[in-house]
Scaffold this active site. Structure first.
Site, PDB file in Angstrom:
ATOM      1  N   HIS A 126       0.826  -1.204   0.000  1.00 20.51           N
ATOM      2  CA  HIS A 126       0.000   0.000   0.000  1.00 20.51           C
ATOM      3  C   HIS A 126       0.864   1.259   0.000  1.00 20.51           C
ATOM      4  O   HIS A 126       2.021   1.246   0.422  1.00 20.51           O
ATOM      5  CB  HIS A 126      -0.946   0.003   1.207  1.00 20.51           C
ATOM      6  CG  HIS A 126      -0.249   0.104   2.548  1.00 20.51           C
ATOM      7  ND1 HIS A 126       0.245   1.284   3.040  1.00 20.51           N
ATOM      8  CD2 HIS A 126       0.032  -0.833   3.472  1.00 20.51           C
ATOM      9  CE1 HIS A 126       0.784   1.089   4.220  1.00 20.51           C
ATOM     10  NE2 HIS A 126       0.682  -0.207   4.510  1.00 20.51           N
ATOM     11  N   GLU A 161       1.815   5.286   1.106  1.00 20.31           N
ATOM     12  CA  GLU A 161       2.056   5.876   2.424  1.00 20.31           C
ATOM     13  C   GLU A 161       0.734   6.174   3.132  1.00 20.31           C
ATOM     14  O   GLU A 161      -0.134   6.851   2.586  1.00 20.31           O
ATOM     15  CB  GLU A 161       2.857   7.164   2.289  1.00 20.31           C
ATOM     16  CG  GLU A 161       3.161   7.835   3.618  1.00 20.31           C
ATOM     17  CD  GLU A 161       3.769   9.220   3.436  1.00 20.31           C
ATOM     18  OE1 GLU A 161       4.951   9.388   3.781  1.00 20.31           O
ATOM     19  OE2 GLU A 161       3.066  10.125   2.934  1.00 20.31           O
ATOM     20  N   ASN A 177       2.031   6.147   8.607  1.00 21.29           N
ATOM     21  CA  ASN A 177       3.400   6.039   8.088  1.00 21.29           C
ATOM     22  C   ASN A 177       4.056   7.409   8.141  1.00 21.29           C
ATOM     23  O   ASN A 177       5.217   7.550   8.540  1.00 21.29           O
ATOM     24  CB  ASN A 177       3.394   5.551   6.641  1.00 21.29           C
ATOM     25  CG  ASN A 177       3.010   4.090   6.494  1.00 21.29           C
ATOM     26  OD1 ASN A 177       2.390   3.714   5.516  1.00 21.29           O
ATOM     27  ND2 ASN A 177       3.360   3.241   7.467  1.00 21.29           N
ATOM     28  N   ARG A 220      -6.314   1.356   3.630  1.00 23.64           N
ATOM     29  CA  ARG A 220      -5.120   1.796   2.908  1.00 23.64           C
ATOM     30  C   ARG A 220      -4.780   0.844   1.761  1.00 23.64           C
ATOM     31  O   ARG A 220      -4.329   1.278   0.700  1.00 23.64           O
ATOM     32  CB  ARG A 220      -3.935   1.951   3.855  1.00 23.64           C
ATOM     33  CG  ARG A 220      -3.611   0.731   4.723  1.00 23.64           C
ATOM     34  CD  ARG A 220      -2.571   1.112   5.778  1.00 23.64           C
ATOM     35  NE  ARG A 220      -2.198   0.027   6.680  1.00 23.64           N
ATOM     36  CZ  ARG A 220      -2.803  -0.238   7.823  1.00 23.64           C
ATOM     37  NH1 ARG A 220      -3.854   0.470   8.191  1.00 23.64           N
ATOM     38  NH2 ARG A 220      -2.370  -1.218   8.611  1.00 23.64           N
ATOM     39  N   GLU A 224      -2.068  -6.473   7.886  1.00 21.91           N
ATOM     40  CA  GLU A 224      -0.761  -6.327   8.511  1.00 21.91           C
ATOM     41  C   GLU A 224      -0.785  -7.029   9.873  1.00 21.91           C
ATOM     42  O   GLU A 224      -1.842  -7.209  10.478  1.00 21.91           O
ATOM     43  CB  GLU A 224      -0.458  -4.837   8.692  1.00 21.91           C
ATOM     44  CG  GLU A 224       0.910  -4.530   9.265  1.00 21.91           C
ATOM     45  CD  GLU A 224       1.236  -3.048   9.210  1.00 21.91           C
ATOM     46  OE1 GLU A 224       2.221  -2.642   9.850  1.00 21.91           O
ATOM     47  OE2 GLU A 224       0.523  -2.311   8.516  1.00 21.91           O
ATOM     48  N   TYR A 234       0.046  -5.275  15.995  1.00 26.14           N
ATOM     49  CA  TYR A 234       1.187  -4.849  16.805  1.00 26.14           C
ATOM     50  C   TYR A 234       0.864  -4.684  18.284  1.00 26.14           C
ATOM     51  O   TYR A 234       1.692  -4.186  19.057  1.00 26.14           O
ATOM     52  CB  TYR A 234       1.777  -3.549  16.248  1.00 26.14           C
ATOM     53  CG  TYR A 234       2.999  -3.788  15.392  1.00 26.14           C
ATOM     54  CD1 TYR A 234       4.241  -4.025  15.973  1.00 26.14           C
ATOM     55  CD2 TYR A 234       2.918  -3.788  14.011  1.00 26.14           C
ATOM     56  CE1 TYR A 234       5.365  -4.256  15.202  1.00 26.14           C
ATOM     57  CE2 TYR A 234       4.033  -4.021  13.219  1.00 26.14           C
ATOM     58  CZ  TYR A 234       5.253  -4.253  13.818  1.00 26.14           C
ATOM     59  OH  TYR A 234       6.356  -4.492  13.041  1.00 26.14           O
TER      60      TYR A 234
END
Length: 243
Positions: free
Chosen positions: A80, A82, A86, A129, A183, A186
């Site tokens: 993807h 930015e 990011n 995104r 993704e 996190y």
């Protein structure tokens, strides 16, 4: 599709790009850039891999795969553009953040690089995104097919999104979204500034959270956990299209 039909697939991924030199996936913050081509053979079938690269190259004209007759498949991997996090150097993970104006330009540029390659289906993560990147890239395609997100989360959603014109169907490209392609999650690092996190916990600890294969960040996913869901989805869904 019928046997012998040329079939091309585009995959818009979240946080990885293909390292053509080492034939592996790297987690990276590299932005969408130019594309390059690799190919390999499997029995009587050929697979062309078109991958996004963040480095500049000598490629100027849009990529066009050589024709080798029936049975050829192509897999396009695009990171993807930015995102707004990011730009702020924040851990994003599974937080659904849109592209920046720069990210929009990167997605458009990626689309120009693949505008001559026939595309039959798009797989993307559930993140906006990735979906924005796929849509903007397809707007540059010379065949002008319309990317349409498929909705199969319920029987009603599937029923209400049907297309009843065969002509319109042929001028469309199905976009399949899947959380398995998201993704890595996190955990407690999501939303934190990467530099400040390194200063707080130490560069070595943060590096281990980000790059080690088996150690997850606090309450997050390790790369092994992320790979398990993503690779399983690839084998069960994407590979079927390529075959």
């Amino acid at each position: 599709m019928a046997a012998g039909t040329t079939h091309h697939t585009i995959v818009s991924t979240q946080s990885h790009r293909w390292n053509c030199k080492n034939s592996r996936l790297d987690e990276t913050t590299t932005k969408v850039g130019l594309v390059s081509i690799r190919s390999c053979s499997s029995g009587n079938r050929k697979l062309g891999l078109v991958c996004a690269s963040g480095s500049k190259s000598s490629i100027i004209d849009p990529v066009q795969l050589p024709s080798s007759g029936n049975g050829e498949s192509s897999l396009i991997l695009i990171r993807h553009g930015e995102s707004m996090w990011n730009e702020k150097n924040l851990f994003t993970g599974c937080v659904d953040v849109p592209l920046t104006p720069t990210g929009v330009e990167e997605a458009i540029e990626a689309g120009k690089r693949i505008c001559n390659i026939p595309i039959d289906v798009i797989f993307t993560s559930a993140m906006i995104r990735a979906q924005m990147t796929a849509m903007l890239a397809m707007m540059q395609h010379r065949r002008k097919k319309v990317p349409i997100i498929t909705h199969k989360e319920s029987e009603q959603a599937h029923s209400w999104s049907q297309i009843y014109s065969e002509h319109t169907r042929k001028q469309s490209v199905p976009v399949i979204t899947a959380w398995q392609l998201n993704e890595r999650m996190y955990g407690e690092l999501q939303g934190l500034n990467k530099q400040e996190t390194a200063e707080r916990f130490g560069k070595e600890q943060v590096h281990e959270w980000r790059r080690s294969y088996d150690m997850p960040p606090p309450n997050g996913e390790s790369l092994a956990m992320c790979a398990d869901r993503a690779v399983t989805y690839f084998k069960d869904q994407v590979r079927i299209c390529l075959q």
